[in-house]
Design a protein around this motif. Structure first.
Motif, PDB file in Angstrom:
ATOM      1  N   THR A 117       1.177  -1.196  -0.209  1.00 53.98           N
ATOM      2  CA  THR A 117      -0.103   0.424   0.202  1.00 53.98           C
ATOM      3  C   THR A 117       1.034   1.391   0.112  1.00 53.98           C
ATOM      4  OG1 THR A 117      -0.046   0.365   2.326  1.00 53.98           O
ATOM      5  CG2 THR A 117      -1.778  -1.882   0.769  1.00 53.98           C
ATOM      6  N   LEU A 163      -0.015   1.578  -3.701  1.00 54.36           N
ATOM      7  CA  LEU A 163      -1.349   2.107  -4.292  1.00 54.36           C
ATOM      8  C   LEU A 163      -0.831   3.839  -3.219  1.00 54.36           C
ATOM      9  CD1 LEU A 163      -3.549  -0.634  -2.602  1.00 54.36           C
ATOM     10  CD2 LEU A 163      -2.762  -0.311  -4.728  1.00 54.36           C
ATOM     11  N   ASP A 164       0.166   4.355  -2.872  1.00 50.85           N
ATOM     12  CA  ASP A 164       0.273   5.372  -2.307  1.00 50.85           C
ATOM     13  C   ASP A 164       0.536   6.102  -3.650  1.00 50.85           C
ATOM     14  OD1 ASP A 164      -0.630   5.065   0.450  1.00 50.85           O
ATOM     15  OD2 ASP A 164       1.290   5.965   1.608  1.00 50.85           O
ATOM     16  N   ARG A 174      -3.113   7.012  -4.644  1.00 48.90           N
ATOM     17  CA  ARG A 174      -3.912   7.763  -3.675  1.00 48.90           C
ATOM     18  C   ARG A 174      -2.958   9.309  -3.916  1.00 48.90           C
ATOM     19  NH1 ARG A 174      -5.006   5.893   2.002  1.00 48.90           N
ATOM     20  NH2 ARG A 174      -2.430   5.511   1.799  1.00 48.90           N
ATOM     21  N   GLY A 211      -5.235  -5.412  -4.529  1.00 47.61           N
ATOM     22  CA  GLY A 211      -4.717  -3.693  -4.489  1.00 47.61           C
ATOM     23  C   GLY A 211      -4.881  -2.643  -5.858  1.00 47.61           C
ATOM     24  N   LYS A 230      -8.198  -3.039  -6.276  1.00 47.73           N
ATOM     25  CA  LYS A 230      -9.660  -1.958  -5.456  1.00 47.73           C
ATOM     26  C   LYS A 230      -9.584  -0.388  -4.945  1.00 47.73           C
ATOM     27  CE  LYS A 230     -13.656  -4.153  -4.814  1.00 47.73           C
ATOM     28  NZ  LYS A 230     -14.471  -4.092  -5.520  1.00 47.73           N
ATOM     29  N   LYS A 231      -7.901  -0.479  -5.347  1.00 47.81           N
ATOM     30  CA  LYS A 231      -6.663   0.689  -4.638  1.00 47.81           C
ATOM     31  C   LYS A 231      -7.120   1.218  -3.570  1.00 47.81           C
ATOM     32  CE  LYS A 231      -5.006   2.012  -9.262  1.00 47.81           C
ATOM     33  NZ  LYS A 231      -5.972   1.801 -10.226  1.00 47.81           N
ATOM     34  N   SER A 232      -7.394   0.446  -2.705  1.00 51.40           N
ATOM     35  CA  SER A 232      -7.640   0.127  -1.032  1.00 51.40           C
ATOM     36  C   SER A 232      -7.041  -0.385  -0.594  1.00 51.40           C
ATOM     37  CB  SER A 232      -9.155   0.330  -1.148  1.00 51.40           C
ATOM     38  OG  SER A 232      -9.496  -1.117  -1.147  1.00 51.40           O
ATOM     39  N   PRO A 233      -5.975   0.539   1.215  1.00 51.94           N
ATOM     40  CA  PRO A 233      -5.912  -0.956   1.835  1.00 51.94           C
ATOM     41  C   PRO A 233      -5.956  -1.907   2.024  1.00 51.94           C
ATOM     42  CG  PRO A 233      -5.346   1.909   1.849  1.00 51.94           C
ATOM     43  CD  PRO A 233      -6.360   1.523   1.322  1.00 51.94           C
ATOM     44  N   PRO A 234      -7.713  -2.417   2.747  1.00 54.04           N
ATOM     45  CA  PRO A 234      -8.073  -3.117   3.117  1.00 54.04           C
ATOM     46  C   PRO A 234      -8.173  -4.482   2.190  1.00 54.04           C
ATOM     47  CG  PRO A 234      -9.382  -0.679   3.669  1.00 54.04           C
ATOM     48  CD  PRO A 234      -8.171  -0.911   2.641  1.00 54.04           C
ATOM     49  N   ALA A 235      -8.089  -3.954   0.938  1.00 53.57           N
ATOM     50  CA  ALA A 235      -8.417  -4.723   0.102  1.00 53.57           C
ATOM     51  C   ALA A 235      -7.155  -5.702  -0.687  1.00 53.57           C
ATOM     52  CB  ALA A 235      -8.680  -4.267  -1.906  1.00 53.57           C
ATOM     53  N   THR A 236      -6.234  -4.466  -0.229  1.00 56.34           N
ATOM     54  CA  THR A 236      -4.649  -5.206  -0.026  1.00 56.34           C
ATOM     55  C   THR A 236      -4.303  -5.983   1.097  1.00 56.34           C
ATOM     56  OG1 THR A 236      -3.612  -3.280  -0.998  1.00 56.34           O
ATOM     57  CG2 THR A 236      -2.157  -5.007  -0.795  1.00 56.34           C
TER      58      THR A 236
END
Lengths: 227, 307
Positions: free
Chosen positions: A70, A74-75, A78, A166, A169-175
């Motif tokens: 993430t 992902l960051d 984001r 990740g 979904k581009k989200s930390p929980p999904a990762t």
């Protein structure tokens, strides 16, 4: 590619992750050795003890490395720094592969070191705080060594799967959640397998599935417009 | 002069809607190209297509006489950009961000980093993380990053956002210096006309994804500054007289009783005499000055001044 991996290292400031890893190892030592993984009567055998140590250590570092995904991947989306990254004179594929290579290298090395550290301390303290374990043979030592290496590889493979989720979904929980769930689901079989060959086949399967899914994740990053 | 950037029938389609339609841009080497348009006109989308962040649905982009594709990496080394708003690795300092940028770009002159920071007047302590910078300072840093690799083409999207008047003036001087002294080509987008007016050599006006006009400032100054406003009894009849008797083609009927004549060197005396002799009553006849603002508003609002 090595230059791109080095630049990832420069960006991420790994010190924090290394400190978290050290703290995790200390907690794992306290839980697996001090608290005997929640079994007051202690472990039945070295094999059972190693299986528990491997399970807790790998699961912990699976989560830590998912957090690293993430942070590193992902960051960038984001915080929109991906808009800078993708204007550089490098293909998106190479940039993403460099990120994954860096994360995989970190995951593999840290999981390996953590597993060896906890296992070594367990073996060292076993004669004083564990009963009914019997003697540790050279074959058991070798078997444990090989398993630790294979589990570290499998953890890296599962990590690729969290990258895939990740990216979609581009989200930390999904990762972070999928590898945790995978670890829970496979733990009873994966860590208790008696044959080293079973572990080897399972590890190769994890790696192949992980690499395939990572390939799709990268493909998506290459094809999508950056808004 | 050599064309450094051009687009040919550029289209971008999102969800069955063309957000960019048939854009044909031409940017000459060494000039400052002002890309003017209201918010949401498609300026950023086009700049993202030029930098490879977005793929065109159709059409071509040519950079340095080579077609730009997703794998035109050598071309990217010659471009500096600041798109949308300044984005950085916030935990890193200004110097570290620029150093990282240079390494990704394959540019290894570290003096260029200090030069760029000096040129953009960034005086923050060397190790201060960017997250503690003001918006104006981040904007300056974004420009420093764009110029530190000494690119041949500089793409700046709304570069004066968040700047104070002194800062705007300093940047204007910097842009002129980059163009005139360093020979850089600047492609600057803005929705603020006055800023573009002060900077640009050529202006492209975009609205709703279409390039409405592309012309040089000298053309604008020579063609569209003055006009004669005639208030009269019958515009329809007057049009026939103006076209046939006076051979004037550059005019616009504003309403049934008002005409604007943009043709240069038209004598007011001659005009009034001719109209009266043809039975058209004149209520007033005034020489007026079109500001650039009026001119561009007319273009953007759809009432383009005839050429």
């Amino acid at each position: 590619m090595i230059k791109l991996i080095r630049l990832e290292y420069k960006k991420v400031r790994l010190t924090r992750f290394l400190l978290i890893s050290v703290l995790a190892v200390v907690i794992l030592m306290l839980w697996c050795i001090g608290n005997k993984s929640g079994h007051p009567e202690g472990y039945d055998s070295y094999q059972a003890a190693f299986a528990e140590i491997n399970f807790y250590t790998n699961s912990t570092f699976l989560i830590i490395s998912s957090v690293l995904i993430t942070k590193i991947i992902l960051d960038e989306y984001r915080k929109k720094t991906i808009m800078i990254l993708f204007t550089y004179p490098h293909s998106r594929k190479r940039l993403m592969v460099a990120k994954l290579a860096f994360i995989s290298l970190f995951t593999f090395c840290v999981t390996l070191v953590a597993n060896f550290s906890v296992t070594s301390l367990f073996i060292f303290l076993a004669p004083t705080n564990q009963a009914n374990l019997g003697l540790l043979t050279n074959d058991q030592m070798l078997d444990s060594f090989l398993r630790i290496c294979l589990y570290a590889l499998a953890t890296t493979g599962i990590n690729f799967i969290s990258f895939f989720f990740g990216m979609f979904k581009k989200s930390p929980p999904a990762t972070i959640i999928p590898p945790f769930l995978i670890s829970l689901i496979i733990s009873s079989h994966f860590y208790q397998l008696y044959s080293i060959w079973d572990v080897l086949i399972s590890t190769i399967s994890c790696l192949v599935i992980g690499v395939l899914l990572a390939h799709y994740g990268i493909k998506k990053a290459v094809q999508l417009d950056v808004e | 002069m050599q064309t450094i950037l051009s687009t040919n029938q550029l289209y971008k389609r999102y969800l069955d809607k063309n957000v960019i339609s048939d854009v044909n841009l031409n940017v000459q080497q060494g000039e400052i190209y002002g890309f003017l348009g209201p918010n949401g006109a498609g300026k950023t989308t086009i700049m993202k297509m030029i930098t490879g962040l977005i793929r065109p649905t159709s059409g071509q982009i040519t950079l340095f006489n080579q077609p730009s594709t997703t794998s035109s990496f050598e071309i990217r080394k010659r471009i500096g950009s600041l798109i949308e708003y300044p984005i950085f690795y916030e935990h890193l300092s200004a110097y570290e961000n620029l150093q990282l940028h240079c390494e990704y770009m394959g540019f290894y002159d570290h003096k260029a980093i200090t030069d760029a920071l000096e040129l953009t007047s960034i005086t923050e302590p060397r190790m201060k993380p960017v997250k503690h910078f003001s918006l104006g300072m981040k904007q300056r840093l974004g420009i420093a990053r764009a110029i530190c690799t000494r690119p041949e083409l500089l793409l700046l999207d709304e570069p004066i956002n968040g700047m104070d008047p002194v800062g705007i003036r300093e940047l204007r001087e910097l842009f002129h210096a980059l163009s005139k002294e360093h020979g850089m080509t600047l492609f600057i987008s803005s929705h603020i006309l006055q800023e573009i007016e002060h900077l640009a050599d050529t202006i492209g006006v975009i609205k709703e994804g279409r390039l409405l006009k592309e012309l040089s400032m000298s053309q604008i100054h020579s063609q569209h500054r003055d006009y004669i406003e005639v208030a009269l009894t019958d515009s329809k009849k007057a049009v026939a007289v103006i076209e046939r008797k006076l051979n004037i083609t550059n005019f616009k009927v504003i309403d049934p009783h008002l005409i604007h004549i943009y043709e240069p060197n038209v004598s007011s005396i001659e005009l009034s005499k001719c109209l009266i002799l043809n039975g058209i009553g004149i209520e007033s006849l005034n020489k007026k000055h079109v500001s650039l603002e009026d001119y561009f508003l007319q273009i953007i609002q759809g009432g383009a001044v005839s050429d």
